[in-house]
Every structure is written in C-alpha cells, then in structure tokens.
Design a protein around this motif. Structure first.
Motif, short mmCIF file in Angstrom:
data_model
loop_
_atom_site.label_atom_id
_atom_site.label_comp_id
_atom_site.label_asym_id
_atom_site.label_seq_id
_atom_site.Cartn_x
_atom_site.Cartn_y
_atom_site.Cartn_z
N SER A 102 -38.50 9.49 -60.18
CA SER A 102 -38.35 8.77 -61.74
C SER A 102 -39.16 7.52 -60.55
N VAL A 103 -40.42 6.97 -61.63
CA VAL A 103 -40.89 6.04 -61.56
C VAL A 103 -40.41 4.03 -61.74
N GLY A 104 -40.40 3.30 -60.36
CA GLY A 104 -40.43 2.20 -60.11
C GLY A 104 -40.57 1.58 -60.84
N GLY A 105 -41.83 1.11 -60.94
CA GLY A 105 -42.82 0.30 -61.31
C GLY A 105 -44.61 1.28 -61.13
N TYR A 106 -45.23 0.06 -60.49
CA TYR A 106 -46.88 0.41 -60.54
C TYR A 106 -47.67 -0.46 -60.79
N ALA A 107 -49.15 -1.15 -60.02
CA ALA A 107 -49.49 -1.60 -59.49
C ALA A 107 -50.77 -1.43 -59.53
N THR A 108 -52.30 -1.66 -59.94
CA THR A 108 -53.52 -2.28 -59.28
C THR A 108 -54.17 -3.39 -59.92
N TYR A 109 -55.70 -2.75 -59.67
CA TYR A 109 -55.83 -4.31 -59.69
C TYR A 109 -58.00 -3.90 -60.52
N GLY A 110 -58.38 -5.00 -60.74
CA GLY A 110 -59.65 -4.29 -61.20
C GLY A 110 -60.29 -5.97 -61.00
N MET A 118 -48.12 -4.12 -53.51
CA MET A 118 -48.57 -5.16 -53.37
C MET A 118 -49.23 -5.36 -52.01
N ARG A 119 -48.44 -4.50 -51.03
CA ARG A 119 -49.06 -4.56 -50.01
C ARG A 119 -49.95 -3.48 -49.36
N HIS A 120 -50.02 -2.43 -50.47
CA HIS A 120 -50.43 -1.80 -50.49
C HIS A 120 -52.46 -1.73 -51.56
N ILE A 121 -51.77 -2.79 -52.67
CA ILE A 121 -53.42 -2.64 -53.03
C ILE A 121 -53.97 -4.12 -52.57
N MET A 122 -53.03 -4.55 -51.83
CA MET A 122 -53.69 -5.49 -51.06
C MET A 122 -54.85 -5.33 -49.87
N HIS A 176 -55.76 -1.86 -49.65
CA HIS A 176 -56.22 -1.59 -50.06
C HIS A 176 -58.10 -2.31 -51.27
N ALA A 177 -57.85 -3.81 -51.21
CA ALA A 177 -58.91 -4.50 -51.74
C ALA A 177 -59.14 -5.04 -50.41
N LYS A 178 -58.83 -5.64 -49.75
CA LYS A 178 -59.41 -5.52 -48.30
C LYS A 178 -60.53 -4.89 -47.82
N ALA A 179 -59.93 -3.59 -47.60
CA ALA A 179 -60.38 -2.33 -47.10
C ALA A 179 -62.30 -2.43 -47.66
N TRP A 225 -46.08 -21.47 -77.44
CA TRP A 225 -47.39 -21.22 -76.58
C TRP A 225 -46.51 -21.58 -75.27
N LEU A 226 -47.45 -20.53 -74.07
CA LEU A 226 -46.88 -20.25 -72.79
C LEU A 226 -48.07 -21.00 -71.64
N ASP A 227 -47.62 -21.15 -70.96
CA ASP A 227 -48.14 -21.82 -69.92
C ASP A 227 -48.06 -20.78 -68.73
N CYS A 228 -49.92 -20.52 -68.82
CA CYS A 228 -50.12 -19.59 -68.02
C CYS A 228 -50.54 -19.56 -66.30
N ALA A 229 -50.16 -19.02 -65.10
CA ALA A 229 -50.10 -19.98 -63.85
C ALA A 229 -51.03 -19.59 -62.91
N PHE A 230 -52.18 -18.88 -62.23
CA PHE A 230 -53.32 -18.86 -61.73
C PHE A 230 -52.51 -18.61 -60.57
N LEU A 231 -52.50 -17.47 -59.20
CA LEU A 231 -52.03 -17.36 -58.41
C LEU A 231 -53.26 -16.60 -57.53
N GLN A 232 -53.56 -17.37 -56.29
CA GLN A 232 -54.23 -16.41 -55.37
C GLN A 232 -53.88 -16.08 -54.07
N ALA A 233 -54.34 -14.99 -53.56
CA ALA A 233 -54.30 -14.65 -52.19
C ALA A 233 -55.88 -14.32 -51.89
N LEU A 234 -56.05 -14.92 -50.98
CA LEU A 234 -56.99 -14.34 -49.83
C LEU A 234 -57.08 -13.57 -48.46
N LEU A 235 -57.90 -12.48 -49.31
CA LEU A 235 -57.51 -11.48 -48.18
C LEU A 235 -58.06 -11.33 -46.99
#
Length: 189
Positions: free
Chosen positions: A88-96, A128-132, A134-137, A179-189
């Motif tokens: 089964s699928v436990g989760g997924y990740a993507t980026y754009g 997350m490790r996988h997509i990070m 991938h993005a760095k590569a 109303w909802l506050d949204c946090a922007f989180l950033q990592a340098l690759l």
C-alpha cells in the motif's frame, strides 16, 4: 500557538543547513505511476476534507490527479511514493517551481503527505531526503515548504531535515471558517 511558534523560530536557527544522510528505513521509495493515483488521491482528499495541511477546499478528481502526475513527469519533477511492506501507499512527496519568475528558478516548493495511520512512523523523512537529493542533483539551491503554522509536527519534521522557519504570514489562509497563519520553511540544498 505564538509562544510555540516563537520557540520553533529560535530552534530553527540551530538546525543544520543540510538534510541528514540516508537511513535504512524498510520502505520502498519509487516514482509514482498512473495506477497509484487512486491511493494518492485518497491521501490528499482526506487532508482536503479534514485538515489545514492544504488550504484547498474542493477534493481533487482522479482526472485532475492524473494531470498533475503527468505535468510533474513532463517537467522532470519527482512524484515519489513510500510503498509499505503490504504494497500500500503510505505517503508521497513531490516538488515544483516556487514562483514562475526567472529569478526564482533555483528555488522549488515541495509537498509531502502521509496516510493518517502512517504518521509518526518515520515515513516523511525518507521521502524528504529523496526529493531534497533529487532537487540538489538538478541544480536547485533552495527548497521551500509552506505549512500551516499550527502544525507543530510538520514544522518539527522540517526542522529535523534542516529547514528553518523563514517567516510566518499572519492570517494568510482561510479554511473551516477561520483565518490561518502559514509558516514558510526553507532549506538550502
């Protein structure tokens, strides 16, 4: 919530700039296929109905999900699944792309979603490790996550992956008649 977020902001400054190395998690991480999209859709639409992890109101259709997968594949963006031992699928990740202007071309925004019964079981970090990686590569320099600021578990997971809280947009979103506050989180690759 503000006191907790303030503590998270302070803690984020001490986190490493890069994600930790790969682990030996007993998951199969693989690129998604069209026949996986009903399971992905179940995960995402449960979040649409019940949570503020997405500010989308209307559930996606299967056609919309298939179109999203196709657009990711065409762009060379990953759409990675965590397949569990039972298949089964436990989760997924993507980026754009984070923003469409040329000056943003080295920054991507990611999404990671887990099935409700799979949270807290070590699935998000390998995704997350996988997509990070991938993005760095691919030559990207920065990855951004936009998280509901009250989602302390997601913020902690991101910080463990080397993300820092870059800022909080007060009352930037609206869902479930509040109303909802949204946090922007950033990592340098």
């Amino acid at each position: 919530m503000r006191r907790t977020l303030g503590r998270m902001l302070a803690d984020s400054r001490t986190q490493p700039a890069h994600a930790p190395g790969a682990s030996n998690d007993p998951l199969i991480l693989r690129e998604a296929r069209a026949d996986d999209m009903p399971a992905v859709l179940d995960i995402y639409n449960a979040e649409v109905r019940t949570s503020t992890s997405t500010y989308q109101y209307a559930e996606r259709t299967l056609d919309e999900q298939l179109a999203l997968l196709s657009s990711k594949q065409t762009a060379g963006d990953p759409f990675v699944l965590a397949e569990l031992a039972d298949g089964s699928v436990g989760g997924y990740a993507t980026y754009g792309p984070f923003r469409p202007r040329e000056g943003w071309r080295f920054t991507v925004e990611h999404s990671v979603y887990l099935r409700e019964d799979c949270r807290g079981k070590g699935i998000a970090r390998p995704l997350m490790r996988h997509i990070m990686g991938h993005a760095k590569a691919r030559g990207f320099h920065s990855m951004v996550g936009v998280v509901d600021a009250s989602n302390a578990a997601s913020i902690r997971m991101h910080q463990a992956m080397g993300f820092q809280v870059a800022g909080v947009m007060r009352e930037g979103g609206y869902k479930f008649d509040r109303w909802l506050d949204c946090a922007f989180l950033q990592a340098l690759l």
